[in-house]
Design an enzyme around this catalytic site. Structure first.
Site, PDB file in Angstrom:
ATOM      1  N   ASP A  45       0.847  -1.198   0.000  1.00  0.00           N
ATOM      2  CA  ASP A  45       0.000   0.000   0.000  1.00  0.00           C
ATOM      3  C   ASP A  45       0.887   1.255   0.000  1.00  0.00           C
ATOM      4  O   ASP A  45       0.381   2.373  -0.037  1.00  0.00           O
ATOM      5  CB  ASP A  45      -1.005  -0.003   1.159  1.00  0.00           C
ATOM      6  CG  ASP A  45      -0.348   0.016   2.524  1.00  0.00           C
ATOM      7  OD1 ASP A  45       0.891  -0.155   2.611  1.00  0.00           O
ATOM      8  OD2 ASP A  45      -1.073   0.193   3.521  1.00  0.00           O
ATOM      9  N   SER A  46       2.198   1.055  -0.028  1.00  0.00           N
ATOM     10  CA  SER A  46       3.131   2.153  -0.309  1.00  0.00           C
ATOM     11  C   SER A  46       2.795   2.803  -1.648  1.00  0.00           C
ATOM     12  O   SER A  46       3.232   3.915  -1.926  1.00  0.00           O
ATOM     13  CB  SER A  46       4.572   1.634  -0.342  1.00  0.00           C
ATOM     14  OG  SER A  46       4.691   0.509  -1.194  1.00  0.00           O
ATOM     15  N   ASP A  84      -0.891  -6.213   0.272  1.00  0.00           N
ATOM     16  CA  ASP A  84      -1.254  -5.534   1.516  1.00  0.00           C
ATOM     17  C   ASP A  84      -2.760  -5.357   1.626  1.00  0.00           C
ATOM     18  O   ASP A  84      -3.413  -4.957   0.660  1.00  0.00           O
ATOM     19  CB  ASP A  84      -0.642  -4.118   1.535  1.00  0.00           C
ATOM     20  CG  ASP A  84       0.730  -4.076   2.165  1.00  0.00           C
ATOM     21  OD1 ASP A  84       1.110  -5.026   2.869  1.00  0.00           O
ATOM     22  OD2 ASP A  84       1.428  -3.059   1.946  1.00  0.00           O
ATOM     23  N   LYS A 112      -1.141  -9.359   3.565  1.00  0.00           N
ATOM     24  CA  LYS A 112      -0.354  -8.804   4.674  1.00  0.00           C
ATOM     25  C   LYS A 112      -1.183  -7.797   5.461  1.00  0.00           C
ATOM     26  O   LYS A 112      -1.889  -6.981   4.874  1.00  0.00           O
ATOM     27  CB  LYS A 112       0.926  -8.149   4.137  1.00  0.00           C
ATOM     28  CG  LYS A 112       1.782  -7.496   5.232  1.00  0.00           C
ATOM     29  CD  LYS A 112       3.223  -7.265   4.805  1.00  0.00           C
ATOM     30  CE  LYS A 112       3.489  -6.043   3.985  1.00  0.00           C
ATOM     31  NZ  LYS A 112       3.072  -4.760   4.587  1.00  0.00           N
ATOM     32  N   GLU A 114      -0.969  -5.153   9.002  1.00  0.00           N
ATOM     33  CA  GLU A 114      -0.110  -4.489   9.982  1.00  0.00           C
ATOM     34  C   GLU A 114      -0.709  -4.608  11.369  1.00  0.00           C
ATOM     35  O   GLU A 114      -1.870  -4.249  11.570  1.00  0.00           O
ATOM     36  CB  GLU A 114       0.022  -3.001   9.628  1.00  0.00           C
ATOM     37  CG  GLU A 114       0.688  -2.745   8.295  1.00  0.00           C
ATOM     38  CD  GLU A 114       0.828  -1.254   7.993  1.00  0.00           C
ATOM     39  OE1 GLU A 114       0.520  -0.422   8.883  1.00  0.00           O
ATOM     40  OE2 GLU A 114       1.238  -0.920   6.874  1.00  0.00           O
ATOM     41  N   GLU A 181       9.744  -3.811  10.183  1.00  0.00           N
ATOM     42  CA  GLU A 181      10.154  -2.538   9.572  1.00  0.00           C
ATOM     43  C   GLU A 181      10.719  -1.569  10.603  1.00  0.00           C
ATOM     44  O   GLU A 181      10.079  -1.296  11.627  1.00  0.00           O
ATOM     45  CB  GLU A 181       8.934  -1.913   8.856  1.00  0.00           C
ATOM     46  CG  GLU A 181       9.236  -0.569   8.200  1.00  0.00           C
ATOM     47  CD  GLU A 181       8.208  -0.135   7.171  1.00  0.00           C
ATOM     48  OE1 GLU A 181       7.320  -0.929   6.814  1.00  0.00           O
ATOM     49  OE2 GLU A 181       8.294   1.020   6.719  1.00  0.00           O
TER      50      GLU A 181
HETATM   51  O1  KIV Z   1       3.678  -1.053   1.474  1.00  0.00           O
HETATM   52  C1  KIV Z   1       4.842  -1.485   1.412  1.00  0.00           C
HETATM   53  O2  KIV Z   1       5.579  -1.266   0.446  1.00  0.00           O
HETATM   54  C2  KIV Z   1       5.327  -2.300   2.530  1.00  0.00           C
HETATM   55  C3  KIV Z   1       6.773  -2.702   2.537  1.00  0.00           C
HETATM   56  C4  KIV Z   1       7.662  -1.538   2.696  1.00  0.00           C
HETATM   57  C5  KIV Z   1       7.066  -3.745   3.534  1.00  0.00           C
HETATM   58  O3  KIV Z   1       4.556  -2.617   3.392  1.00  0.00           O
HETATM   59 NA    NA Z   2       2.509  -1.637   3.301  1.00  0.00          NA
END
Ligand code: KIV
Ligand code: NA
EC number: 2.1.2.11
Length: 264
Positions: A45-46, A84, A112, A114, A181
């Site tokens: 989600d980056s 994510d 994934k 968090e 992280e």
């Molecule tokens: O969203 C993302 O890119 C991430 C990674 C940096 C682990 O969660």
């Molecule tokens: Na992320």
């Protein structure tokens, strides 16, 4: 060409072989990273920051994650594809199941989330229903406004112990992979040794079982603030394919991350 499974990653950990992961958001880069040997592709989600230009990841929607998952899956022939769950898409167990199902239907092979032990019920339910889960602890960017900024986590003994405990609880609940992280090197090492499952670090030092970078950071094209833990692999190579080859090589041989990329 057979696809990389969680069993392969588990074996890599046992054999002491480092895992290389990188984010991808489209088919072209996914194919390039896959060709060059990255074992895991994360639709992070980056993308809310590096694709959409946001200050954080909070505005990313489920529809967007589904769309980018479909794109990446078409380019990935070997790598394990992880997506994510975006901000507030897993706030209740029921919502978690429905949204995880959408990502799996789009082609993700793992989702994934968090957070810590409050996710355990959802993790148990997902894994029982065929959805593998990756955890994410330390600096969890969806909580940036709770942390008061993008800050290293687990610096004092109390918080370090808390992250360690959460990692064990997530593993007990059924996660099969963990992203750690921005935590001190010693904490990441302690967690990686204690867990059976592979631990993938970003800003977590060299002792984790693998590394992940946001692709834009690996190419050194991120605008604005550039975190200390990243490295511009394009600068040394001058070519995108060679840059990723170097990243995979340096992770595999343990020369990335170096001391200059770590928090102590
Ligand atoms: O969203 C993302 O890119 C991430 C990674 C940096 C682990 O969660
Ligand atoms: Na992320």
């Amino acid at each position: 060409m057979s696809k990389i499974t969680i069993t392969d990653l588990q074996k890599m950990k046992q054999d002491g072989q480092k895992i290389t992961a990188i984010t991808a958001y489209d088919a072209t880069f996914a194919k390039l990273f896959d060709d060059e040997g990255a074992q895991v592709l994360l639709i992070g989600d980056s993308l809310g920051m590096v694709l959409q230009g946001g200050d954080d990841t909070l505005a990313v929607s489920m529809d967007e994650m589904v769309y980018h998952t479909r794109c990446v899956v078409r380019g990935a022939s070997k790598a394990l594809v992880v997506t994510d769950m975006p901000f507030m898409s897993y706030a209740t167990p029921e919502q978690t199941y429905q949204n995880a199902a959408r990502l799996m239907a789009a082609g993700a092979r793992m989702v994934k989330m968090e957070g810590g032990d409050w996710l355990c019920e959802s993790i148990r339910h997902l894994t029982r229903n065929g959805v593998p889960v990756c955890g994410h602890l330390g600096l969890t960017p969806q909580s940036v406004h709770v942390f008061g900024g993008f800050k290293v986590q687990g610096r004092d003994e109390f918080h370090a112990q808390e992250i360690y405990r959460q990692a064990l609880e997530l593993q007990a609940a059924g996660i099969q992979l963990l992203v750690l992280e921005c935590v001190p090197v010693a904490l990441a090492e302690r967690i990686s040794k204690a867990l059976r499952i592979p631990v993938i670090g970003i800003g977590a030092g060299p002792a984790t079982d693998g590394q992940i970078l946001v692709m834009h950071d690996a190419f050194g094209i991120t605008s604005g603030y550039v975190p200390k833990f990243t490295k511009n692999f394009l600068a040394e190579t001058g070519d995108m394919r060679a840059a990723i080859r170097l990243y995979v090589q340096q992770v595999s041989e343990g020369t990335f991350p170096g001391p200059e990329h770590c928090f102590n």
